[in-house]
Design a protein around this motif. Sequence first.
Motif, mmCIF file in Angstrom:
data_model
loop_
_atom_site.group_PDB
_atom_site.id
_atom_site.type_symbol
_atom_site.label_atom_id
_atom_site.label_comp_id
_atom_site.label_asym_id
_atom_site.label_seq_id
_atom_site.Cartn_x
_atom_site.Cartn_y
_atom_site.Cartn_z
ATOM 1 N N VAL A 113 -13.149 -4.039 -2.136
ATOM 2 C CA VAL A 113 -11.855 -3.381 -2.360
ATOM 3 C C VAL A 113 -10.804 -4.054 -1.470
ATOM 4 O O VAL A 113 -11.048 -4.327 -0.295
ATOM 5 C CB VAL A 113 -11.940 -1.872 -2.029
ATOM 6 C CG1 VAL A 113 -10.547 -1.250 -2.031
ATOM 7 C CG2 VAL A 113 -12.845 -1.157 -3.016
ATOM 8 N N GLY A 114 -9.639 -4.338 -2.045
ATOM 9 C CA GLY A 114 -8.577 -4.981 -1.261
ATOM 10 C C GLY A 114 -8.023 -6.192 -1.980
ATOM 11 O O GLY A 114 -7.999 -6.259 -3.209
ATOM 12 N N THR A 115 -7.616 -7.181 -1.220
ATOM 13 C CA THR A 115 -6.989 -8.388 -1.769
ATOM 14 C C THR A 115 -7.988 -9.530 -1.812
ATOM 15 O O THR A 115 -8.691 -9.773 -0.828
ATOM 16 C CB THR A 115 -5.778 -8.805 -0.906
ATOM 17 O OG1 THR A 115 -4.879 -7.698 -0.811
ATOM 18 C CG2 THR A 115 -5.067 -10.001 -1.510
ATOM 19 N N ASP A 116 -8.065 -10.208 -2.947
ATOM 20 C CA ASP A 116 -8.952 -11.357 -3.083
ATOM 21 C C ASP A 116 -8.566 -12.436 -2.074
ATOM 22 O O ASP A 116 -7.397 -12.816 -1.976
ATOM 23 C CB ASP A 116 -8.852 -11.923 -4.507
ATOM 24 C CG ASP A 116 -9.877 -13.012 -4.770
ATOM 25 O OD1 ASP A 116 -9.739 -14.103 -4.189
ATOM 26 O OD2 ASP A 116 -10.826 -12.768 -5.539
ATOM 27 N N ILE A 117 -9.572 -12.921 -1.314
ATOM 28 C CA ILE A 117 -9.273 -13.854 -0.215
ATOM 29 C C ILE A 117 -8.802 -15.221 -0.706
ATOM 30 O O ILE A 117 -8.180 -15.972 0.047
ATOM 31 C CB ILE A 117 -10.507 -14.036 0.695
ATOM 32 C CG1 ILE A 117 -11.718 -14.489 -0.129
ATOM 33 C CG2 ILE A 117 -10.811 -12.766 1.455
ATOM 34 C CD1 ILE A 117 -12.937 -14.813 0.719
ATOM 35 N N ARG A 141 -7.746 -5.902 -5.792
ATOM 36 C CA ARG A 141 -8.972 -5.524 -6.508
ATOM 37 C C ARG A 141 -9.370 -4.097 -6.145
ATOM 38 O O ARG A 141 -9.513 -3.763 -4.965
ATOM 39 C CB ARG A 141 -10.123 -6.477 -6.157
ATOM 40 C CG ARG A 141 -9.851 -7.933 -6.476
ATOM 41 C CD ARG A 141 -11.035 -8.811 -6.179
ATOM 42 N NE ARG A 141 -11.418 -8.767 -4.771
ATOM 43 C CZ ARG A 141 -12.359 -9.529 -4.219
ATOM 44 N NH1 ARG A 141 -13.006 -10.399 -4.971
ATOM 45 N NH2 ARG A 141 -12.648 -9.434 -2.941
ATOM 46 N N PHE A 142 -9.541 -3.268 -7.165
ATOM 47 C CA PHE A 142 -10.044 -1.894 -7.005
ATOM 48 C C PHE A 142 -9.218 -1.065 -6.030
ATOM 49 O O PHE A 142 -9.750 -0.169 -5.367
ATOM 50 C CB PHE A 142 -11.509 -1.911 -6.538
ATOM 51 C CG PHE A 142 -12.423 -2.695 -7.418
ATOM 52 C CD1 PHE A 142 -12.708 -2.261 -8.698
ATOM 53 C CD2 PHE A 142 -12.992 -3.878 -6.963
ATOM 54 C CE1 PHE A 142 -13.564 -2.991 -9.525
ATOM 55 C CE2 PHE A 142 -13.839 -4.611 -7.781
ATOM 56 C CZ PHE A 142 -14.122 -4.169 -9.071
ATOM 57 N N GLN A 197 -1.843 0.959 0.500
ATOM 58 C CA GLN A 197 -2.505 1.125 1.805
ATOM 59 C C GLN A 197 -3.922 0.574 1.807
ATOM 60 O O GLN A 197 -4.506 0.368 2.870
ATOM 61 C CB GLN A 197 -2.536 2.608 2.211
ATOM 62 C CG GLN A 197 -1.202 3.163 2.689
ATOM 63 C CD GLN A 197 -0.308 3.582 1.529
ATOM 64 O OE1 GLN A 197 -0.641 3.355 0.369
ATOM 65 N NE2 GLN A 197 0.830 4.183 1.834
ATOM 66 N N TYR A 198 -4.492 0.367 0.623
ATOM 67 C CA TYR A 198 -5.845 -0.178 0.542
ATOM 68 C C TYR A 198 -5.845 -1.678 0.243
ATOM 69 O O TYR A 198 -6.877 -2.253 -0.113
ATOM 70 C CB TYR A 198 -6.658 0.557 -0.534
ATOM 71 C CG TYR A 198 -6.972 1.996 -0.177
ATOM 72 C CD1 TYR A 198 -7.149 2.384 1.151
ATOM 73 C CD2 TYR A 198 -7.072 2.964 -1.155
ATOM 74 C CE1 TYR A 198 -7.427 3.701 1.486
ATOM 75 C CE2 TYR A 198 -7.356 4.293 -0.834
ATOM 76 C CZ TYR A 198 -7.529 4.649 0.485
ATOM 77 O OH TYR A 198 -7.801 5.953 0.823
ATOM 78 N N ALA A 199 -4.677 -2.318 0.374
ATOM 79 C CA ALA A 199 -4.591 -3.759 0.094
ATOM 80 C C ALA A 199 -5.455 -4.574 1.057
ATOM 81 O O ALA A 199 -5.958 -5.647 0.706
ATOM 82 C CB ALA A 199 -3.141 -4.221 0.184
ATOM 83 N N ASP A 200 -5.639 -4.071 2.292
ATOM 84 C CA ASP A 200 -6.485 -4.766 3.259
ATOM 85 C C ASP A 200 -7.932 -4.299 3.214
ATOM 86 O O ASP A 200 -8.738 -4.646 4.080
ATOM 87 C CB ASP A 200 -5.946 -4.550 4.684
ATOM 88 C CG ASP A 200 -4.623 -5.261 4.894
ATOM 89 O OD1 ASP A 200 -4.400 -6.297 4.227
ATOM 90 O OD2 ASP A 200 -3.804 -4.787 5.711
ATOM 91 N N GLY A 201 -8.249 -3.488 2.224
ATOM 92 C CA GLY A 201 -9.625 -2.997 2.099
ATOM 93 C C GLY A 201 -9.780 -1.604 2.696
ATOM 94 O O GLY A 201 -8.889 -1.081 3.370
ATOM 95 N N LEU A 202 -10.912 -0.994 2.420
ATOM 96 C CA LEU A 202 -11.212 0.323 2.972
ATOM 97 C C LEU A 202 -11.464 0.203 4.466
ATOM 98 O O LEU A 202 -12.064 -0.770 4.928
ATOM 99 C CB LEU A 202 -12.443 0.922 2.284
ATOM 100 C CG LEU A 202 -12.273 1.315 0.809
ATOM 101 C CD1 LEU A 202 -13.621 1.646 0.187
ATOM 102 C CD2 LEU A 202 -11.321 2.498 0.674
#
Length: 502
Positions: free
Chosen positions: A182-186, A192-193, A199-204
Motif C-alpha cells: 500500500v502506498g506509492t510505487d517505488i 497503489r491501494f 495520508q496513505y501515500a507513504d504506506g500504512l
Amino acid sequence: MELLSNLALGFSVASSLANLLFCLIGVLLGTLIGVLPGIGATATIAMLLPITFQLEPVSSLIMLAGIYYGAQYGGSTTAILINMPGESSSAVTAIDGYQMARKGRAGTALATAALGSFFAGTVATFLVAIFAPPLTAVALKFGAAEYFSLMVMGLVMSVALAHGSVLKALAMVVLGLLLGIVGTDIYTGAPRFTLGITQYADGLNFVAVAVGVFGIAEILRNLEDEHDREVMTKNISRLFPNREEFRQMIGPVLRGTGVGSVLGILPGGGAILASFASYTIEKKVSARPQDFGKGALAGVAGPESANNAGAQTSFIPLLTLGIPANPVMALMIGAMIIQGIVPGPNVVSEQPALFWGIIASMWIGNLMLVILNLPLIGLWVRLLTVPYYVLFPIIMAMCSIGVYSVASNTYDLYAVAFFGLLGYVMSKLRCEPAPLLLGFVLGPLLEENLRRAMILSRGDPMTFLTRPISATLLLMSLAVLVLVFLPQIRKRRDEVFTESDA
C-alpha cells in the motif's frame, strides 16, 4: 583474539552509565509486561517506538531488546503462580509450574525458571557473538536475487512454524504482502491501494498495524476471557532449589538451551516452538514420564531454558541479514530504520559499537534479571491482583498516544482500530497474526529485490535459478512447503500444536 576484542568493545559500550540505565529500564519493563497478561512484548515495543526518536541508537535498541527477553522471564511468573502465561512461549511452563506451585513449591519453580533462563541466555549470547560475524561475511556476497530468495524462505518458514492450518498461515502471509505494498510505487510513483486517501501515500504506518493486530486485539481477547484466578504463593519464601533439585535441572537446562539456540533462528516464532519441543524431549527421555503434568521439575527447567535461548538467537538473522525471525524482531528493524540505520550485513562494519554493544547488553540484561527478579517476586505477585478492567483503559490510551505521536496522523488511529478488530476476528478464525506482520515488513523489501533482480537480468526470471545461492534457498523453500503438506508431517504438526494450545 578478534572475538575477544570485539566483545571488549561491546562491553565497554553496554557498560556505560546511560546504556546500563536503559538496559535496566528495558528488563524491568519486560518483566512487568510479561507478568501482566494481555499486553505482550510486541505491543509494548510498538508503543515505545516513538520514544526511541529522542534516544541514541545503541541505548534505544538495548532497551527494546531488554523488553523482549525480559518478557520471557516475566511470562514464567504468571504461568507458575496463576496458570496464565504472560507470554505465549511460557505456555508450556504452566503445565508443570502451576502444579509445583499448588504443591507448595512455587519458589523452587520460579528459581528454576530464572536460573535456567540465565544459563541459556548466557550460552545463546556467546553463540550470537561467535556466529553473527561469519554469517555477515557470507551475507555481503548476496545480490538482489539472493535477498529475494532468502526472504521467500523466511516467509515459507514462518508458514511452516505457525500455529494451526498451513493454508491459513499462507493466507496471512499473502495479506501481509498486500498490505505492505500500500502506498506509492517505488519505480513509477503511481499510488497503489490507497483508496484515494493521500495520508496513505507513504504506506500504512507499521506501528499502527503492529499495535492494532497485537495490542488492541489482545485487549479484546482478554476482556472476553477475563476471570478470577487463584494466585499460588504458598512456600514462596524458599526460592533456591536444593542439591537434588539442582542435579535434576542440569540435563533439562542443557538440552533446552541446545534446542532453543537452534530453533530460535528460524522465522515464525522459534522461541515458542523451542519451548514445546523441549517439553516433548524431556518427557521422552525422562525415566518417569508419568510425572509430567503433575509438577515435574524438568517440565519447567527445559522449556524455560529453551524459550530464553530462542529469544536471544533470534537476533542472529536480524543483525546479520536484516531479516526478522519474529514480530518483535520486525519491530526492532523498524526501530533501526527510525534511527537512520539500514538493517543488514553492513551494520557490523559501519556500526561496530552498536552491533557488539547490543550483544554484550544481552548478557548484562540477563544478569540483571536474575538479580532483580527473585528478590522482587513479592512485588510481581501483588501486581497480579490488579483487575484487568483497571489496566486496559490505560493500555489503550498509551497505544493511541504512541501511534499518533509517530506522524501526528489521525488516520493512523483509524488504522489501529481497524487492525485491532481484524486481529480479533483472526483469533476467532484461528489465524496466526505473526505471518501477517512478517509479510507486511518483508513485502516492500521482497518487491524491491525482485524488481531490481529482474532489471539487472534484463527481465530474465532464470536469474533466480542460475545463481547457486538463490537457487539453493528457493529449493529449500519448496522442500519445506512440500514437507508440511505431506500427510504424515501434517498429522504430527497438528498433534504438536494441539498440545501447545491445551
